[in-house]
Design an enzyme around this catalytic site. Structure first.
Site, PDB file in Angstrom:
ATOM      1  CG  ASP A  27      -8.450  -4.309  -2.546  1.00  0.00           C
ATOM      2  OD1 ASP A  27      -9.627  -4.051  -2.293  1.00  0.00           O
ATOM      3  OD2 ASP A  27      -7.676  -3.513  -3.092  1.00  0.00           O
ATOM      4  CG  HIS A  54      -2.078   0.911   1.084  1.00  0.00           C
ATOM      5  ND1 HIS A  54      -1.997   2.258   1.319  1.00  0.00           N
ATOM      6  CD2 HIS A  54      -3.337   0.650   0.682  1.00  0.00           C
ATOM      7  CE1 HIS A  54      -3.178   2.793   1.063  1.00  0.00           C
ATOM      8  NE2 HIS A  54      -4.004   1.848   0.679  1.00  0.00           N
TER       9      HIS A  54
HETATM   10  N1  ACO Z   1       4.110  -7.971  -4.660  1.00  0.00           N
HETATM   11  C1  ACO Z   1       5.465  -7.973  -4.848  1.00  0.00           C
HETATM   12  N2  ACO Z   1       6.230  -6.861  -4.819  1.00  0.00           N
HETATM   13  C2  ACO Z   1       5.615  -5.690  -4.586  1.00  0.00           C
HETATM   14  C3  ACO Z   1       4.215  -5.615  -4.360  1.00  0.00           C
HETATM   15  C4  ACO Z   1       3.452  -6.801  -4.397  1.00  0.00           C
HETATM   16  N3  ACO Z   1       2.125  -6.782  -4.194  1.00  0.00           N
HETATM   17  N4  ACO Z   1       3.870  -4.328  -4.145  1.00  0.00           N
HETATM   18  C5  ACO Z   1       5.002  -3.613  -4.238  1.00  0.00           C
HETATM   19  N5  ACO Z   1       6.054  -4.431  -4.496  1.00  0.00           N
HETATM   20  C6  ACO Z   1       7.469  -4.028  -4.608  1.00  0.00           C
HETATM   21  C7  ACO Z   1       7.725  -3.321  -5.934  1.00  0.00           C
HETATM   22  O1  ACO Z   1       8.182  -4.216  -6.924  1.00  0.00           O
HETATM   23  C8  ACO Z   1       8.788  -2.305  -5.547  1.00  0.00           C
HETATM   24  O2  ACO Z   1      10.019  -2.987  -5.490  1.00  0.00           O
HETATM   25  P1  ACO Z   1      11.389  -2.206  -5.884  1.00  0.00           P
HETATM   26  O3  ACO Z   1      11.552  -1.111  -4.854  1.00  0.00           O
HETATM   27  O4  ACO Z   1      12.433  -3.255  -5.789  1.00  0.00           O
HETATM   28  O5  ACO Z   1      11.197  -1.665  -7.283  1.00  0.00           O
HETATM   29  C9  ACO Z   1       8.439  -1.914  -4.101  1.00  0.00           C
HETATM   30  O6  ACO Z   1       7.705  -3.047  -3.575  1.00  0.00           O
HETATM   31  C10 ACO Z   1       7.566  -0.661  -3.993  1.00  0.00           C
HETATM   32  O7  ACO Z   1       6.422  -0.821  -4.842  1.00  0.00           O
HETATM   33  P2  ACO Z   1       5.730   0.370  -5.650  1.00  0.00           P
HETATM   34  O8  ACO Z   1       4.949  -0.198  -6.758  1.00  0.00           O
HETATM   35  O9  ACO Z   1       6.774   1.403  -5.961  1.00  0.00           O
HETATM   36  O10 ACO Z   1       4.794   0.982  -4.511  1.00  0.00           O
HETATM   37  P3  ACO Z   1       3.570   1.956  -4.770  1.00  0.00           P
HETATM   38  O11 ACO Z   1       3.363   2.685  -3.485  1.00  0.00           O
HETATM   39  O12 ACO Z   1       3.789   2.764  -5.992  1.00  0.00           O
HETATM   40  O13 ACO Z   1       2.337   0.972  -5.086  1.00  0.00           O
HETATM   41  C11 ACO Z   1       0.608  -0.625  -4.748  1.00  0.00           C
HETATM   42  C12 ACO Z   1       1.455   0.521  -4.117  1.00  0.00           C
HETATM   43  C13 ACO Z   1       0.057  -0.161  -6.108  1.00  0.00           C
HETATM   44  C14 ACO Z   1      -0.566  -0.902  -3.827  1.00  0.00           C
HETATM   45  C15 ACO Z   1       1.520  -1.869  -4.912  1.00  0.00           C
HETATM   46  O14 ACO Z   1       1.953  -2.319  -3.644  1.00  0.00           O
HETATM   47  C16 ACO Z   1       0.788  -3.011  -5.651  1.00  0.00           C
HETATM   48  O15 ACO Z   1       0.851  -3.078  -6.883  1.00  0.00           O
HETATM   49  N6  ACO Z   1       0.091  -3.934  -4.895  1.00  0.00           N
HETATM   50  C17 ACO Z   1      -0.684  -4.989  -5.532  1.00  0.00           C
HETATM   51  C18 ACO Z   1      -2.022  -4.434  -5.991  1.00  0.00           C
HETATM   52  C19 ACO Z   1      -2.972  -4.124  -4.847  1.00  0.00           C
HETATM   53  O16 ACO Z   1      -3.129  -4.923  -3.932  1.00  0.00           O
HETATM   54  N7  ACO Z   1      -3.623  -2.961  -4.944  1.00  0.00           N
HETATM   55  C20 ACO Z   1      -4.609  -2.542  -3.954  1.00  0.00           C
HETATM   56  C21 ACO Z   1      -4.125  -1.337  -3.214  1.00  0.00           C
HETATM   57  S1  ACO Z   1      -5.184  -0.944  -1.877  1.00  0.00           S
HETATM   58  C22 ACO Z   1      -6.526  -0.196  -2.562  1.00  0.00           C
HETATM   59  O17 ACO Z   1      -6.531   0.425  -3.590  1.00  0.00           O
HETATM   60  C23 ACO Z   1      -7.674  -0.403  -1.817  1.00  0.00           C
END
Ligand code: ACO
Length: 423
Positions: A358, A301
């Site tokens: 979620d 998140h």
């Molecule tokens: N699985 C594996 N790795 C992950 C995940 C995940 N679910 N989420 C983030 N990471 C990793 C990324 O690869 C990144 O790694 P890096 O630093 O080596 O490049 C690091 O963690 C940071 O991730 P970002 O995508 O930069 O974080 P951001 O804050 O932009 O995105 C998000 C947050 C979109 C929620 C992300 O964690 C994600 O894609 N999660 C899965 C989708 C999800 O569950 N979305 C629901 C969000 S809650 C809502 O809307 C109610």
């Protein structure tokens, strides 16, 4: 109040700061461009506040979520979704009389114009219900134009009342069953479940356990400050587009898999793991693999870096509902294993990736008999009062300006057109 100092190309400027009621510190860069010619760049807006707001407070490090000052745990335990909607939109919890009158209005406005029923006939049977929902909400503006501020206030109530009817009709359309009209004697949540699951040929009593679970689910989704869809609602509202256009845009933003669409993706992921023999460790490894674009859906998140308080409540509620219904769900077992492995794995711990709302909501919706492609519509139903509260806050702000970010241009510099025969 402290002053931030910025030195840029040998020139020092002072930037005023201010604090919110929860001691959050903001640097006011309103004069930055005027004084220096420079702008700030923050793709994804992880460090940028777009507004002041009195609606919701989140502390992601401590896992705190409060609506108008009330902790989410207490609201989920002690109130209903209409009470929380009232709180978000009007700023205070309603008195008994105010709640009674609010409920009556939500009931009174819950039917949609008969002509709008025909719109559903035009969509293909495979249409995603989120696409139907956003189009139908946008179409409401053709029936309820906003000529004055009072129209906007009435349309807040109309939207709250009608979106649940549209959502249930979208489902009935997808399974080819006749639409079921709302009933005035039922509560908001019971009415929605009635429109979803009743059929004209048989009596249907909404199970109390489902009504209670839906109240909790919708309350937990009701607002989350400046998330992608809420910022979209505020962005569209800032141009003074009408409320239906603003909310419809919010629904579109919510549909993406990185936002509300994640709840559908979580269940699809759990199904895939189950069909693949239940080897969840394989998928944890895949999520960590830099060469794979697979992510564990429902993990991570932008704001919560400790735990998502909504996920904690939902995990408990999912257990209770499944026990109450006498159901066991292999998906819940896989989900629990996945959460345990991910929470103890160095990659997830280091990157602070915790189960988000979620992750468990899909399990609950599934137990309630709601099909997977309706999950994000359920999220929209819950988020609606939050969107409406933000729409109203922005509309009533005398200092609001149209949202218009700037950019750093990185394209070609000025060049001459080469005649077509020479290109
Ligand atoms: N699985 C594996 N790795 C992950 C995940 C995940 N679910 N989420 C983030 N990471 C990793 C990324 O690869 C990144 O790694 P890096 O630093 O080596 O490049 C690091 O963690 C940071 O991730 P970002 O995508 O930069 O974080 P951001 O804050 O932009 O995105 C998000 C947050 C979109 C929620 C992300 O964690 C994600 O894609 N999660 C899965 C989708 C999800 O569950 N979305 C629901 C969000 S809650 C809502 O809307 C109610």
């Amino acid at each position: 109040m402290s002053i931030a100092k910025l030195t840029l190309e040998g020139k020092e400027i002072e930037l005023p700061t201010y604090r919110g009621t929860e001691e959050e510190l903001g640097i006011d860069i309103g004069q930055l461009r005027g004084q220096t010619g420079a702008i700030t760049v923050d793709p994804g807006f992880g460090n940028s506040g777009s507004c002041n707001s009195e609606i919701t407070f989140i502390n992601g490090e401590q896992g705190i979520l409060r609506y108008r000052g009330y902790p989410i745990e207490e609201l989920a335990e002690n109130t209903t979704f209409p009470e929380v909607s009232y709180l978000l939109i009007y700023g205070e919890l309603p008195s008994k009389e105010q709640l009674q009158s609010f409920r009556e209005k939500l009931t009174y406005h819950s039917m949609i114009h008969e002509d709008m029923k025909k719109f559903f006939e035009g969509y293909p049977p495979t249409a995603h219900p989120m696409a139907i929902l956003s189009s139908m909400v946008s179409s409401l503006s053709t029936y309820y134009p906003e000529m004055a501020e009072e129209d906007g206030d009435l349309n807040v109530l109309r939207l709250l009342a009608k979106v649940k009817t549209i959502a249930a009709y979208a489902y009935k359309k997808s399974i080819g069953q006749p639409f079921i009209y709302p009933r005035n004697d039922l509560s908001y949540c019971a009415n929605f479940l009635h429109m979803m699951f009743a059929v004209p040929t048989e009596p249907y009593d909404v199970p109390k356990v489902l009504e209670d679970a839906l109240n909790v689910l919708l309350i937990l989704h009701a607002d989350h400050e400046q998330n992608c869809s809420t910022s979209t609602v505020r962005m569209v509202c800032s141009s003074q587009a009408d409320i239906f256009a603003s909310i419809s845009a919010g629904i579109c933003a919510l549909s993406g898999p990185l936002h509300g669409g994640a709840n559908q993706k979580v269940l699809e992921m759990l199904e895939m793991i189950q069909q693949d023999g239940g080897d969840y460790k394989k998928y944890v490894n895949l999520a960590k693999d830099k060469n794979s674009d697979f992510r564990l859906m429902g993990f991570g998140h932008r704001v919560y870096k400790n735990f998502d308080p909504r996920a904690t409540i939902l995990r408990k509620t999912a257990d209770e509902v499944l026990n109450n219904l006498g159901q066991t769900d292999p998906m819940l077992d896989i989900a629990k294993h996945l959460a345990e492995v991910a929470l103890s794995d160095e990659y997830f711990v280091e990157k602070k990736l915790y189960p988000n709302v979620d992750f468990y909501s899909g399990i609950l919706y599934r137990a309630m008999g709601i099909p997977t492609d309706m999950f994000t519509v359920m999220f929209a139903l819950g988020r609606l009062p939050g969107w409406l509260a933000h729409w109203k806050e922005l509309r009533d702000d005398p200092h609001s300006r149209i949202y218009r970010p700037r950019q750093i241009y990185t394209g070609a510099t000025q060049r001459e057109i080469v005649p077509i025969e020479k290109r």
